[in-house]
Design a protein around this motif. Structure first.
Motif: not given
Length: 238
Positions: A95-102
């Protein structure tokens, strides 16, 4: 120092804390592990403790990896990790999270700049992160901890990425969240942007020589593609 945009012909991105919201993910997992303590301590205090602990781990972890690199043991450690990942396939469903707006930023920059990943992560999880969000196709090359003889803060990864993109290191812009990213870029002759959405502090990034510091990675668009800029918070180094 100040960023010279006219020099920038290609972009090199770190992963953890720059594209991947790794610090928040680790804080979330640590909070979950400590959830039983909410019987004794408020959730707010647990969150604060988890955040402080994760952020404090960044510098010792970089130092440990640097020492392994100098001793020539980092490749063996990474190979062992990859081997374990292959014999335990369920571990690959991460489970990965992406930084907002990236994601939007990368797709906006892609037509204008060749881009590379320059990460101290291992090969397996770096590619797993890119595949998870279908980002692999946006990058000409993916440089991991196992690509070069020495990884960040040595200049080798940035130089390797520049060569693959057909330009000089001086024409690259490294974007990262720690002093290790900045030092690697500077050692290669590249410019460097620091971001505060990961593990590093503004003081550390300034001291390492960052040419510009952003609150969020996505603010890069406002400088490189001003016609697509929105109101984003960034701080210029002195």
């Amino acid at each position: 120092m100040a960023l010279d945009v006219s020099r920038v012909r290609a972009l090199c991105f770190d992963v953890d804390g720059t594209l991947s919201d790794t610090d928040d993910l680790w804080v979330h997992r640590l909070e979950w592990a400590l959830s039983l303590l909410t019987l004794l301590v408020s959730p707010r205090r647990i969150h604060h403790f988890a955040r402080e602990l994760i952020m404090a781990m960044e510098t010792p972890a970089n130092l440990a990896y640097h020492l392994l690199d100098r001793l020539g043991l980092d490749g063996a450690i990474a190979s062992l990790y990859n081997h374990l990942a292959h014999i335990r396939p369920r571990r690959r469903r991460r489970n990965f999270w992406l930084i907002p707006g990236v994601c939007q930023m990368l797709h906006q920059l892609h037509p204008h700049y060749p881009m590379a990943i320059v990460s101290a992560r291992d090969h397996t999880t770096t590619h797993a992160f890119l595949d998870y969000f279908d980002l692999q196709r946006l990058f000409i090359i993916v440089v991991t901890a196992q690509t070069c003889a020495y990884t960040k803060p040595f200049p080798d990864p940035v130089r390797h990425a520049a060569e693959a993109m057909g330009i000089s290191p001086q024409e690259c812009l490294m974007i990262g969240d720690t002093s290790v990213d900045i030092k690697s870029a500077k050692a290669a002759g590249a410019q460097a942007v620091g971001v505060l959405c990961g593990f590093g502090s503004e003081h550390e990034l300034r001291r390492a020589g960052a040419d510009l510091i952003f609150a969020e990675t996505a603010a890069l668009t406002a400088v490189l593609l001003p016609e697509k800029a929105t109101e984003m918070d960034f701080r210029e180094t002195l």
